[in-house]
Design a protein around this motif. Structure first.
Motif, PDB file in Angstrom:
ATOM      1  N   ASN A 247      -7.679  10.006   1.545  1.00 59.19           N
ATOM      2  CA  ASN A 247      -6.738   9.505   0.531  1.00 59.19           C
ATOM      3  C   ASN A 247      -6.861  10.338  -0.751  1.00 59.19           C
ATOM      4  OD1 ASN A 247      -8.718   8.496  -1.142  1.00 59.19           O
ATOM      5  ND2 ASN A 247      -8.251   6.350  -0.790  1.00 59.19           N
ATOM      6  N   ALA A 248      -6.057   9.974  -1.748  1.00 60.23           N
ATOM      7  CA  ALA A 248      -5.973  10.825  -2.940  1.00 60.23           C
ATOM      8  C   ALA A 248      -7.280  10.895  -3.730  1.00 60.23           C
ATOM      9  CB  ALA A 248      -4.843  10.324  -3.837  1.00 60.23           C
ATOM     10  N   SER A 249      -8.249  10.058  -3.376  1.00 56.83           N
ATOM     11  CA  SER A 249      -9.551  10.104  -4.059  1.00 56.83           C
ATOM     12  C   SER A 249     -10.533  11.033  -3.353  1.00 56.83           C
ATOM     13  CB  SER A 249     -10.188   8.707  -4.072  1.00 56.83           C
ATOM     14  OG  SER A 249      -9.357   7.794  -4.691  1.00 56.83           O
ATOM     15  N   SER A 250     -10.161  11.519  -2.197  1.00 59.55           N
ATOM     16  CA  SER A 250     -11.138  12.255  -1.375  1.00 59.55           C
ATOM     17  C   SER A 250     -11.208  13.740  -1.750  1.00 59.55           C
ATOM     18  CB  SER A 250     -10.760  12.113   0.100  1.00 59.55           C
ATOM     19  OG  SER A 250      -9.545  12.804   0.336  1.00 59.55           O
ATOM     20  N   GLU A 251     -12.340  14.323  -1.406  1.00 56.14           N
ATOM     21  CA  GLU A 251     -12.524  15.758  -1.631  1.00 56.14           C
ATOM     22  C   GLU A 251     -11.581  16.567  -0.748  1.00 56.14           C
ATOM     23  OE1 GLU A 251     -14.111  17.525  -3.946  1.00 56.14           O
ATOM     24  OE2 GLU A 251     -14.462  15.537  -4.789  1.00 56.14           O
TER      25      GLU A 251
ATOM     26  N   TYR B 249      -8.564  15.768   0.302  1.00 55.92           N
ATOM     27  CA  TYR B 249      -7.217  15.750  -0.301  1.00 55.92           C
ATOM     28  C   TYR B 249      -7.171  16.739  -1.457  1.00 55.92           C
ATOM     29  CZ  TYR B 249      -3.031  13.647  -2.497  1.00 55.92           C
ATOM     30  OH  TYR B 249      -1.791  13.423  -3.039  1.00 55.92           O
ATOM     31  N   ARG B 250      -8.209  16.676  -2.281  1.00 57.56           N
ATOM     32  CA  ARG B 250      -8.227  17.551  -3.460  1.00 57.56           C
ATOM     33  C   ARG B 250      -8.210  19.023  -3.040  1.00 57.56           C
ATOM     34  NH1 ARG B 250      -7.208  17.634  -8.959  1.00 57.56           N
ATOM     35  NH2 ARG B 250      -7.252  19.865  -9.145  1.00 57.56           N
TER      36      ARG B 250
ATOM     37  N   MET C  47      -4.849  20.056  -1.689  1.00 54.44           N
ATOM     38  CA  MET C  47      -3.895  20.171  -2.794  1.00 54.44           C
ATOM     39  C   MET C  47      -4.155  21.466  -3.578  1.00 54.44           C
ATOM     40  SD  MET C  47      -1.539  17.949  -3.634  1.00 54.44           S
ATOM     41  CE  MET C  47      -0.938  16.289  -3.451  1.00 54.44           C
TER      42      MET C  47
ATOM     43  N   ILE D  34      -0.983  21.012   1.060  1.00 56.36           N
ATOM     44  CA  ILE D  34      -0.220  19.768   1.197  1.00 56.36           C
ATOM     45  C   ILE D  34       0.468  19.476  -0.134  1.00 56.36           C
ATOM     46  CG2 ILE D  34      -1.632  18.682   3.006  1.00 56.36           C
ATOM     47  CD1 ILE D  34      -2.984  17.029   0.737  1.00 56.36           C
TER      48      ILE D  34
ATOM     49  N   ASN E 159       2.640  15.913  -2.346  1.00 49.74           N
ATOM     50  CA  ASN E 159       2.466  14.468  -2.564  1.00 49.74           C
ATOM     51  C   ASN E 159       3.023  13.589  -1.451  1.00 49.74           C
ATOM     52  OD1 ASN E 159       5.117  14.902  -3.064  1.00 49.74           O
ATOM     53  ND2 ASN E 159       5.176  13.947  -5.079  1.00 49.74           N
TER      54      ASN E 159
ATOM     55  N   LEU F 234     -17.535   6.100  -2.248  1.00 50.59           N
ATOM     56  CA  LEU F 234     -16.110   6.065  -1.908  1.00 50.59           C
ATOM     57  C   LEU F 234     -15.787   4.859  -1.036  1.00 50.59           C
ATOM     58  CD1 LEU F 234     -14.946   9.723  -1.117  1.00 50.59           C
ATOM     59  CD2 LEU F 234     -14.014   8.154  -2.811  1.00 50.59           C
TER      60      LEU F 234
ATOM     61  N   GLU G 188     -15.398   1.857  -3.208  1.00 53.81           N
ATOM     62  CA  GLU G 188     -14.140   1.913  -3.968  1.00 53.81           C
ATOM     63  C   GLU G 188     -12.943   1.591  -3.080  1.00 53.81           C
ATOM     64  OE1 GLU G 188     -15.771   5.314  -7.086  1.00 53.81           O
ATOM     65  OE2 GLU G 188     -14.087   5.784  -5.764  1.00 53.81           O
ATOM     66  N   VAL G 189     -12.941   2.163  -1.880  1.00 53.97           N
ATOM     67  CA  VAL G 189     -11.826   1.928  -0.961  1.00 53.97           C
ATOM     68  C   VAL G 189     -11.788   0.462  -0.532  1.00 53.97           C
ATOM     69  CG1 VAL G 189     -11.028   2.428   1.387  1.00 53.97           C
ATOM     70  CG2 VAL G 189     -11.587   4.308  -0.148  1.00 53.97           C
TER      71      VAL G 189
ATOM     72  N   SER H  54     -10.216  -1.458  -3.292  1.00 53.87           N
ATOM     73  CA  SER H  54      -8.785  -1.176  -3.332  1.00 53.87           C
ATOM     74  C   SER H  54      -8.044  -1.911  -2.209  1.00 53.87           C
ATOM     75  CB  SER H  54      -8.574   0.338  -3.204  1.00 53.87           C
ATOM     76  OG  SER H  54      -7.220   0.623  -3.156  1.00 53.87           O
TER      77      SER H  54
ATOM     78  N   THR I  66      -8.137  13.264  -8.487  1.00 61.31           N
ATOM     79  CA  THR I  66      -9.205  12.595  -7.738  1.00 61.31           C
ATOM     80  C   THR I  66      -9.876  11.529  -8.610  1.00 61.31           C
ATOM     81  OG1 THR I  66      -9.608  14.763  -6.786  1.00 61.31           O
ATOM     82  CG2 THR I  66     -11.222  13.057  -6.272  1.00 61.31           C
TER      83      THR I  66
ATOM     84  N   ASN J   6      -7.500   8.613  -9.427  1.00 58.06           N
ATOM     85  CA  ASN J   6      -7.302   7.751  -8.258  1.00 58.06           C
ATOM     86  C   ASN J   6      -8.533   6.914  -7.958  1.00 58.06           C
ATOM     87  OD1 ASN J   6      -4.711   7.788  -6.703  1.00 58.06           O
ATOM     88  ND2 ASN J   6      -4.956   9.963  -7.125  1.00 58.06           N
ATOM     89  N   ARG J   7      -9.700   7.503  -8.145  1.00 62.07           N
ATOM     90  CA  ARG J   7     -10.929   6.730  -7.891  1.00 62.07           C
ATOM     91  C   ARG J   7     -11.032   5.569  -8.877  1.00 62.07           C
ATOM     92  NH1 ARG J   7     -16.092  10.267  -6.108  1.00 62.07           N
ATOM     93  NH2 ARG J   7     -16.862   8.125  -5.981  1.00 62.07           N
TER      94      ARG J   7
ATOM     95  N   ASN K 251      -8.706   2.895  -7.689  1.00 62.19           N
ATOM     96  CA  ASN K 251      -9.296   2.148  -6.570  1.00 62.19           C
ATOM     97  C   ASN K 251     -10.275   1.095  -7.074  1.00 62.19           C
ATOM     98  OD1 ASN K 251      -7.904   3.528  -4.632  1.00 62.19           O
ATOM     99  ND2 ASN K 251      -9.569   4.923  -4.095  1.00 62.19           N
ATOM    100  N   ARG K 252     -11.051   1.482  -8.090  1.00 64.86           N
ATOM    101  CA  ARG K 252     -12.042   0.528  -8.626  1.00 64.86           C
ATOM    102  C   ARG K 252     -11.354  -0.626  -9.355  1.00 64.86           C
ATOM    103  NH1 ARG K 252     -14.836   5.439  -9.687  1.00 64.86           N
ATOM    104  NH2 ARG K 252     -14.284   5.438 -11.901  1.00 64.86           N
TER     105      ARG K 252
ATOM    106  N   TYR L  49      -9.093  -2.377  -8.109  1.00 62.76           N
ATOM    107  CA  TYR L  49      -8.518  -3.218  -7.044  1.00 62.76           C
ATOM    108  C   TYR L  49      -7.068  -2.826  -6.729  1.00 62.76           C
ATOM    109  CZ  TYR L  49     -12.524  -6.040  -8.396  1.00 62.76           C
ATOM    110  OH  TYR L  49     -13.799  -6.464  -8.695  1.00 62.76           O
ATOM    111  N   CYS L  50      -6.900  -1.573  -6.318  1.00 62.29           N
ATOM    112  CA  CYS L  50      -5.578  -1.082  -5.933  1.00 62.29           C
ATOM    113  C   CYS L  50      -4.661  -0.996  -7.155  1.00 62.29           C
ATOM    114  CB  CYS L  50      -4.960  -1.985  -4.859  1.00 62.29           C
ATOM    115  SG  CYS L  50      -3.551  -1.243  -4.011  1.00 62.29           S
TER     116      CYS L  50
ATOM    117  N   ILE M  27      -0.491  21.860  -8.967  1.00 57.23           N
ATOM    118  CA  ILE M  27      -0.232  20.869  -7.906  1.00 57.23           C
ATOM    119  C   ILE M  27       1.121  20.191  -8.119  1.00 57.23           C
ATOM    120  CG2 ILE M  27      -0.973  18.593  -7.049  1.00 57.23           C
ATOM    121  CD1 ILE M  27      -3.889  19.563  -7.482  1.00 57.23           C
TER     122      ILE M  27
ATOM    123  N   ASP N  91       4.655  20.322  -6.054  1.00 56.98           N
ATOM    124  CA  ASP N  91       5.269  19.064  -5.597  1.00 56.98           C
ATOM    125  C   ASP N  91       6.753  19.029  -5.948  1.00 56.98           C
ATOM    126  OD1 ASP N  91       3.174  17.840  -4.369  1.00 56.98           O
ATOM    127  OD2 ASP N  91       2.643  16.534  -6.028  1.00 56.98           O
TER     128      ASP N  91
END
Lengths: 440, 429
Positions: free
Chosen positions: A292-296, A298-299, A302, A307, A309, A356, A359-360, A363, B63, B66-67, B70-71, B73-74, B137, B141
């Motif tokens: 997902n967009a928080s992952s290394e 994805y980064r 990008m 990839i 959006n 992670l 966090e996921v 979310s 990144t 987004n993290r 996520n923290r 709660y979406c 980026i 896009d």
């Protein structure tokens, strides 16, 4: 056949939401969620019958019946036409917004409205239980569905998905187009439609889900009045043996697209019932952490311009199939595939990142609470839970509250084989001859 | 407690709209920047806005932001860009669960407001421009979005049709710019566009929350006080009817596709919006409309044949997917159905059913946070203080004669056809 109607209150201690499950004497399972403060009602009436159910038998049949591809979808179209008029004209009198869809494993009839929900519910339960097919009406529908098939043939998102599924599945009908082909639907007759209807539109094989501005007693009163008790048919859908190997690692097709599209699928072993829900939840968390967009990953994809959006991932599972899908647009889908496979191997070796994961998890918890705050989503949550064989619509959030990173790591190690992949690519047709690729 | 709405002005050019509805589990904030569409500037504004919810000084990468979300709660921070008449509307949205759902007693709303402030006021800047990494980026896009327009054939057909229908008007330009406009941008020029966006646009802010949250208005007052807004525009009139061409223009584009698509634009000088909306629904915007009943069900010409109405451009567009050999038949039937309405050849039952559908749609106000935002934003742009009851009364008051006159006022302006190349057509016919 059940002779009595029973009601069960199901409450989630985590979200605070409640719904009622009714096992109706007719054989139908009904879910109702009364949602305070909402002015709209959303109702779904579904049968566990989709494009994959092409071979079946009941306790009254000696042999299995095999039907043309696309017949479930064709039946959905034809059910909207009853003996006197088009069903949309009935809904027009209540103001409800009505529709239907057929997917791989279900056909669903639905409406949403802000007034007269009881009248709309009566229409829904009546027309779905009263089929009317004639040779003439079947013939008339061929033109409309033919246009629908042509429309999806021009949809690169559809092409890239089905080519990927054809690359993964040797025999399972998940690889066939939901609407079938112009050739396959030409074989459909009114007699065959009745055969499929009488098999799959049995209330034991169906579910009704109503959420929003509604009352359980009112829904039940309408159900009591209109549902026709059904004999339990011991319905059996069979699927051809599907080996745990793939057909082809890569499929390339050319179409009128502006950017190259890809769909990368990993074939996993299918599961049943609760195991399927658990595996789906674990797989969902795994791909969120991985991509997902928080992952290394994805980064880095990008940063390298591989990839954009629209990159996304999803779990796609049902009777006899379980696939993890990564899809998007890329100038170099093969490198994206290599990087994803590398990330999976890395996760197998070193485990997923615990921070992670936490966090996921947070979310996903938030996402589920948000979903139950929407009338349409709540109706779908209840419907999906039933069709997936869950005990409760809140099973997934309960599972989530107990899930550990070890569960997810175990899934990645035991269930994902990075070699069981198929990469489908749709490129701009103007590049076809210049690049010299072979069309599939 | 029932839902409530209160509008206040944070300044002459910044409206704050607070909607309280206790059934919601989230706090949703929507900041709408309104600017004239401009060939030179719209791409820069669009790219700058997309960078605002990608990173900021506090969370200097997609990144990290987004993290953080996520923290929460979406939680979400996102941008969408629309065109409304001759104006570009940039929607920057932030939302997250209410504090009562926090598992660790976090102040989710407080943190969300902090993120909004950081994203809007303190973008990720280096060397007088947006951070090169994040810029690269979002730049890609945006270019990919433009390149991929053709992937969705129906949407592409509608865009092309509007491009021709509004030729020589500012609204013919895309809300996020053309490729050549994007290619001219740099991290520095995009940062300049950001500053201009922040200082010159009209702004409407919406908060949809389950209970009153006065801290949000205070926060946005502070944010935009710090934004050095100079000569900001006030809300314009969005109604800019598109002039009718002296004769209809037809344009055909051939592509290697299986199914042809057609879009037809009709223009009107009728400014009675409720009449036009009801006419649109009766003609082609419901599954019992005349286009659905005749073009699809009776003649089996199309899987879809729908109409939509642009209030700001006073233009009605019909679009369908159709076989090449049926294009002229479909076109004739689409025109005939409109003529039938003008001649009063529709039943009272159809008219009443269409009204029911309109009432149903109005009464669904409040089903989602976004339905409130759409409703009250429409009120603002129409300068009309609609309630559910008053809107229903307006639809009720529309007469059969008004609908007939409105249909008669619609004149064909543009036909755009996306034609399947003959090779594909021969295979499929």
């Amino acid at each position: 056949m059940s002779k009595t109607t029973t009601k069960t209150i199901i409450k989630s201690n985590i979200t605070g939401d409640t719904c009622i499950k009714i096992s109706h004497s007719s054989g139908l399972t009904i879910y109702v969620a009364e949602m305070e403060g909402f002015s709209t009602t959303h109702a779904l009436f579904a049968t566990k019958y989709g494009s994959i159910n092409t071979k079946f038998k009941t306790c009254h049949d000696d042999d299995y019946c095999t039907v043309p591809e696309g017949i479930a979808h064709f039946l959905e179209h034809k059910l909207f036409e009853n003996e006197d008029c088009d069903v949309f004209n009935l809904y027009a009198k209540t103001g409800a917004n009505a529709n239907a869809y057929t997917s791989f494993d279900r056909t669903c009839y639905l409406f949403s409205c802000s007034d007269h929900y009881k009248e709309s519910l009566e229409i829904l339960l009546s027309f779905v239980q009263n089929p009317y097919f004639t040779p003439e009406s079947v013939q008339k529908e061929l033109g409309i569905i033919g246009q629908e098939i042509q429309m999806t043939n021009d949809d690169p998102g559809w092409i890239v998905l089905f080519n990927m599924l054809r690359g993964l599945y040797h025999n399972h009908p998940v690889k066939i187009d939901i609407a079938g082909t112009e050739e396959s639907i030409a074989q459909i007759t009114d007699t065959l439609l009745y055969r499929c209807y009488n098999t799959f539109y049995n209330l034991h094989n169906m579910v009704l889900s109503v959420a929003g501005n509604c009352k359980v007693d009112e829904v039940l009163e309408i159900a009591d009045k209109l549902l026709k008790p059904c004999e339990y048919l011991s319905l059996e859908s069979v699927f051809p043996d599907e080996p745990m190997s793939i057909v082809k690692n890569e499929m390339v097709e050319y179409a009128a697209v502006g950017t190259t599209m890809f769909s990368l699928g990993f074939k996993c072993a299918p599961k049943d019932g609760f195991c399927s829900t658990k595996a789906r939840t674990e797989a969902y968390l795994a791909i969120q952490i991985l991509a997902n967009a928080s992952s290394e990953l994805y980064r880095s994809l990008m940063d390298d311009g591989l990839i954009n959006n629209v990159f996304a991932s999803e779990i796609f599972n049902g009777d006899g199939y379980f696939t993890i899908i990564f899809e998007g647009e890329s100038p170099d889908p093969n490198t994206v595939k290599d990087r994803i496979i590398e990330a999976i191997y890395n996760a197998k070796k070193n485990g997923l990142d615990k921070e992670l994961f936490d966090e996921v998890l947070k979310s996903t918890y938030g996402e589920m609470i948000i979903d139950t705050n929407n009338v349409g989503s709540m109706a779908n949550i209840m419907l999906n839970a039933h069709l997936n064989g869950d005990d409760s619509p809140f099973d997934t959030i309960k599972l989530l509250s107990k899930m550990t990173i070890d569960d997810v790591n175990r899934f990645v190690c035991d269930e994902i084989d990075p070699q069981l992949y198929s990469l489908s690519i749709v490129k701009n047709s103007q590049n076809c001859h210049a690049e010299g690729d072979v069309q599939q | 407690m029932s839902a409530s709405y209160k509008r206040s002005m944070l300044s002459e050019s910044i409206g704050f709209n607070a909607i309280v509805d206790p059934k919601f589990k989230t706090n949703a904030i929507n900041v709408r920047f309104i600017l004239p569409i401009s060939k030179e500037r719209s791409a820069g504004y669009a790219l700058a806005a997309s960078l605002l919810t990608t990173s900021c000084q506090k969370y200097p990468s997609v990144t990290l932001l987004n993290r953080k979300m996520n923290r929460l709660y979406c939680g979400s921070a996102s941008v969408s860009i629309n065109k409304l008449g001759n104006y570009q509307v940039i929607n920057v949205s932030f939302s997250a669960l209410c504090n009562c759902y926090a598992l660790e007693n976090e102040d989710i709303l407080g943190e969300l407001l902090d993120i909004a402030e950081n994203c809007l006021l303190y973008p990720n800047i280096e060397d007088g421009g947006f951070s090169k990494n994040e810029y690269a980026i979002k730049y890609k896009d945006l270019l990919d979005t433009i390149e991929a327009e053709i992937n969705d054939k129906r949407d592409y057909t509608l865009k092309k049709c509007m491009g021709i229908a509004y030729k020589n008007e500012i609204s013919a330009f895309s809300s996020y710019g053309q490729k050549e406009d994007v290619l001219k941008l740099t991290p520095q020029s995009t940062y300049d566009a950001y500053k201009e966006l922040l200082s010159t646009s009209a702004i409407e802010i919406f908060l949809v929350s389950p209970k009153p949250e006065p801290s949000v208005a205070d926060k946005f007052k502070k944010i935009f006080s710090a934004a050095n807004r100079e000569n900001p525009m006030t809300l314009p009139s969005f109604i800019t009817p598109s002039p009718l061409k002296s004769k209809p223009e037809e344009f055909t584009e051939v592509l290697p596709v299986t199914q042809c698509k057609m879009a037809m634009a009709f223009k009107t000088d009728c400014d009675q919006v409720y009449t036009m909306m009801l006419l649109n629904m009766l003609y082609g915007a419901t599954p019992f409309s005349l286009l659905f009943s005749n073009v699809r069900e009776k003649l089996s010409l199309c899987y879809y044949c729908l109409s939509s109405y642009s209030e700001t451009k006073q233009t009605l567009i019909v679009d369908c997917g159709v076989l090449k050999s049926n294009i002229e038949t479909a076109k004739a039937e689409i025109i005939k159905q409109l003529e039938n309405i003008a001649n009063g050849e529709f039943s009272d039952e159809l008219l009443e059913n269409t009204r029911m559908s309109a009432y149903n749609s109005i009464k669904s106000l409040g089903a989602t946070s976004s339905s409130y935002v759409r409703w009250y934003f429409t009120n603002i742009i129409r300068n009309e203080n609609r309630t559910v009851e008053s809107a229903i009364a307006k639809f009720k008051a529309v007469t059969r004669e008004q609908i007939m006159a409105a249909a008669a006022s619609l004149k064909l302006d543009t036909v755009y056809i996306l034609e399947a190349s003959s090779e594909e057509e021969s295979v499929n016919e």
